[in-house]
Design an enzyme around this catalytic site. Structure first.
Site, PDB file in Angstrom:
ATOM      1  N   CYS A   6       0.839  -1.210   0.000  1.00 37.07           N
ATOM      2  CA  CYS A   6       0.000   0.000   0.000  1.00 37.07           C
ATOM      3  C   CYS A   6       0.873   1.259   0.000  1.00 37.07           C
ATOM      4  O   CYS A   6       1.716   1.445   0.880  1.00 37.07           O
ATOM      5  CB  CYS A   6      -0.918  -0.026   1.226  1.00 37.07           C
ATOM      6  N   CYS A   9       0.563   3.312   3.237  1.00 37.71           N
ATOM      7  CA  CYS A   9       1.287   2.694   4.364  1.00 37.71           C
ATOM      8  C   CYS A   9       2.786   2.954   4.229  1.00 37.71           C
ATOM      9  O   CYS A   9       3.479   3.173   5.231  1.00 37.71           O
ATOM     10  CB  CYS A   9       1.001   1.196   4.424  1.00 37.71           C
ATOM     11  N   ASP A  32      -1.031  16.552  -1.341  1.00 32.11           N
ATOM     12  CA  ASP A  32      -1.273  15.708  -2.509  1.00 32.11           C
ATOM     13  C   ASP A  32      -0.232  16.034  -3.582  1.00 32.11           C
ATOM     14  O   ASP A  32       0.090  17.197  -3.823  1.00 32.11           O
ATOM     15  CB  ASP A  32      -2.695  15.938  -3.055  1.00 32.11           C
ATOM     16  N   ASN A  88     -13.335   9.456  -1.814  1.00 23.77           N
ATOM     17  CA  ASN A  88     -13.717   8.662  -2.977  1.00 23.77           C
ATOM     18  C   ASN A  88     -13.871   7.211  -2.554  1.00 23.77           C
ATOM     19  O   ASN A  88     -12.985   6.643  -1.905  1.00 23.77           O
ATOM     20  CB  ASN A  88     -12.654   8.790  -4.073  1.00 23.77           C
ATOM     21  N   GLY A  94     -13.439   7.046  -8.859  1.00 22.37           N
ATOM     22  CA  GLY A  94     -12.063   7.290  -9.268  1.00 22.37           C
ATOM     23  C   GLY A  94     -11.051   7.043  -8.169  1.00 22.37           C
ATOM     24  O   GLY A  94      -9.931   7.556  -8.223  1.00 22.37           O
ATOM     25  N   THR A  96      -8.073   5.711  -6.431  1.00 21.46           N
ATOM     26  CA  THR A  96      -6.866   5.092  -6.990  1.00 21.46           C
ATOM     27  C   THR A  96      -5.977   4.493  -5.908  1.00 21.46           C
ATOM     28  O   THR A  96      -5.186   3.599  -6.186  1.00 21.46           O
ATOM     29  CB  THR A  96      -6.035   6.121  -7.789  1.00 21.46           C
ATOM     30  N   HIS A  99      -6.414   2.923   0.523  1.00 29.09           N
ATOM     31  CA  HIS A  99      -6.161   3.136   1.957  1.00 29.09           C
ATOM     32  C   HIS A  99      -6.993   4.373   2.268  1.00 29.09           C
ATOM     33  O   HIS A  99      -6.750   5.445   1.671  1.00 29.09           O
ATOM     34  CB  HIS A  99      -4.667   3.368   2.200  1.00 29.09           C
ATOM     35  N   HIS A 101      -8.695   7.649   2.772  1.00 26.18           N
ATOM     36  CA  HIS A 101      -8.122   8.995   2.885  1.00 26.18           C
ATOM     37  C   HIS A 101      -9.200  10.036   2.654  1.00 26.18           C
ATOM     38  O   HIS A 101     -10.152   9.812   1.913  1.00 26.18           O
ATOM     39  CB  HIS A 101      -6.955   9.198   1.912  1.00 26.18           C
TER      40      HIS A 101
HETATM   41  P1  AMP Z   1      -8.053   8.903  -4.717  1.00 32.25           P
HETATM   42  O1  AMP Z   1      -8.209   9.120  -6.200  1.00 32.25           O
HETATM   43  O2  AMP Z   1      -9.213   9.401  -3.928  1.00 32.25           O
HETATM   44  O3  AMP Z   1      -7.697   7.450  -4.406  1.00 32.25           O
HETATM   45  O4  AMP Z   1      -6.853   9.824  -4.287  1.00 32.25           O
HETATM   46  C1  AMP Z   1      -5.524   9.436  -4.293  1.00 32.25           C
HETATM   47  C2  AMP Z   1      -4.713  10.704  -4.275  1.00 32.25           C
HETATM   48  O5  AMP Z   1      -3.383  10.361  -3.927  1.00 32.25           O
HETATM   49  C3  AMP Z   1      -4.640  11.438  -5.633  1.00 32.25           C
HETATM   50  O6  AMP Z   1      -5.170  12.750  -5.485  1.00 32.25           O
HETATM   51  C4  AMP Z   1      -3.143  11.447  -5.954  1.00 32.25           C
HETATM   52  O7  AMP Z   1      -2.723  12.639  -6.563  1.00 32.25           O
HETATM   53  C5  AMP Z   1      -2.522  11.253  -4.579  1.00 32.25           C
HETATM   54  N1  AMP Z   1      -1.192  10.653  -4.561  1.00 32.25           N
HETATM   55  C6  AMP Z   1      -0.769   9.559  -5.255  1.00 32.25           C
HETATM   56  N2  AMP Z   1       0.512   9.290  -4.958  1.00 32.25           N
HETATM   57  C7  AMP Z   1       0.905  10.224  -4.045  1.00 32.25           C
HETATM   58  C8  AMP Z   1       2.123  10.475  -3.347  1.00 32.25           C
HETATM   59  N3  AMP Z   1       3.219   9.710  -3.508  1.00 32.25           N
HETATM   60  N4  AMP Z   1       2.176  11.530  -2.502  1.00 32.25           N
HETATM   61  C9  AMP Z   1       1.086  12.322  -2.328  1.00 32.25           C
HETATM   62  N5  AMP Z   1      -0.087  12.119  -2.943  1.00 32.25           N
HETATM   63  C10 AMP Z   1      -0.183  11.094  -3.800  1.00 32.25           C
HETATM   64 ZN    ZN Z   2      -2.353   1.263   3.669  1.00 40.47          ZN
END
Ligand code: AMP
Ligand code: ZN
Length: 112
Positions: A6, A9, A32, A88, A94, A96, A99, A101
């Site tokens: 993850c 994590c 982000d 989300n 969407g 992605t 975990h 958040h």
């Molecule tokens: P979600 O689409 O709700 O799953 O949001 C995941 C978020 O994580 C997206 O807005 C990405 O831009 C962000 N994200 C992905 N990798 C990283 C990272 N290494 N550091 C900070 N944010 C990230």
């Molecule tokens: Zn996690």
């Protein structure tokens, strides 16, 4: 997906760098990497769980804790004038990173 795979994590464990703005024993807030607003923070709980739909009593307490802390963290990071929280849930939204958040979006007037 195993916890060890993850991304968030790994951020909690410091294996992947992040721009942290707040941390305590239960939660971490960081910037982000692809901001969708002038201020775009992600609040995550330190316990790994994937989806809002996996909520149970213990997890609900964690989310309640995060929601209690977020106003002061948002205010200290450029969202004095308001902000939007987004969770989300699943593919159609969407999601992605699996975990849980909470997106904190602000620092500007937000469109819908
Ligand atoms: P979600 O689409 O709700 O799953 O949001 C995941 C978020 O994580 C997206 O807005 C990405 O831009 C962000 N994200 C992905 N990798 C990283 C990272 N290494 N550091 C900070 N944010 C990230
Ligand atoms: Zn996690």
């Amino acid at each position: 997906m195993k916890k060890s795979d993850c991304l968030f994590c790994k951020i909690i464990d410091g294996e992947i760098p992040s721009k942290k703005v707040y941390e305590d024993d239960k939660m971490l807030v960081f910037k982000d990497i692809e901001p969708k607003a002038k201020v775009h923070l992600l609040a995550i709980c330190k316990d790994h769980f994937k989806l809002l739909s996996e909520m149970d009593g213990e997890r609900a307490e964690l989310v309640k804790y995060m929601l209690t802390k977020i106003p002061e963290i948002a205010k200290a990071n450029g969202c004095e004038n308001g902000y939007r929280l987004v969770i989300n849930q699943g593919d159609d939204a969407g999601q992605t990173v699996f975990h849980l958040h909470i997106h904190i979006l602000g620092g500007q007037t937000l469109g819908w």
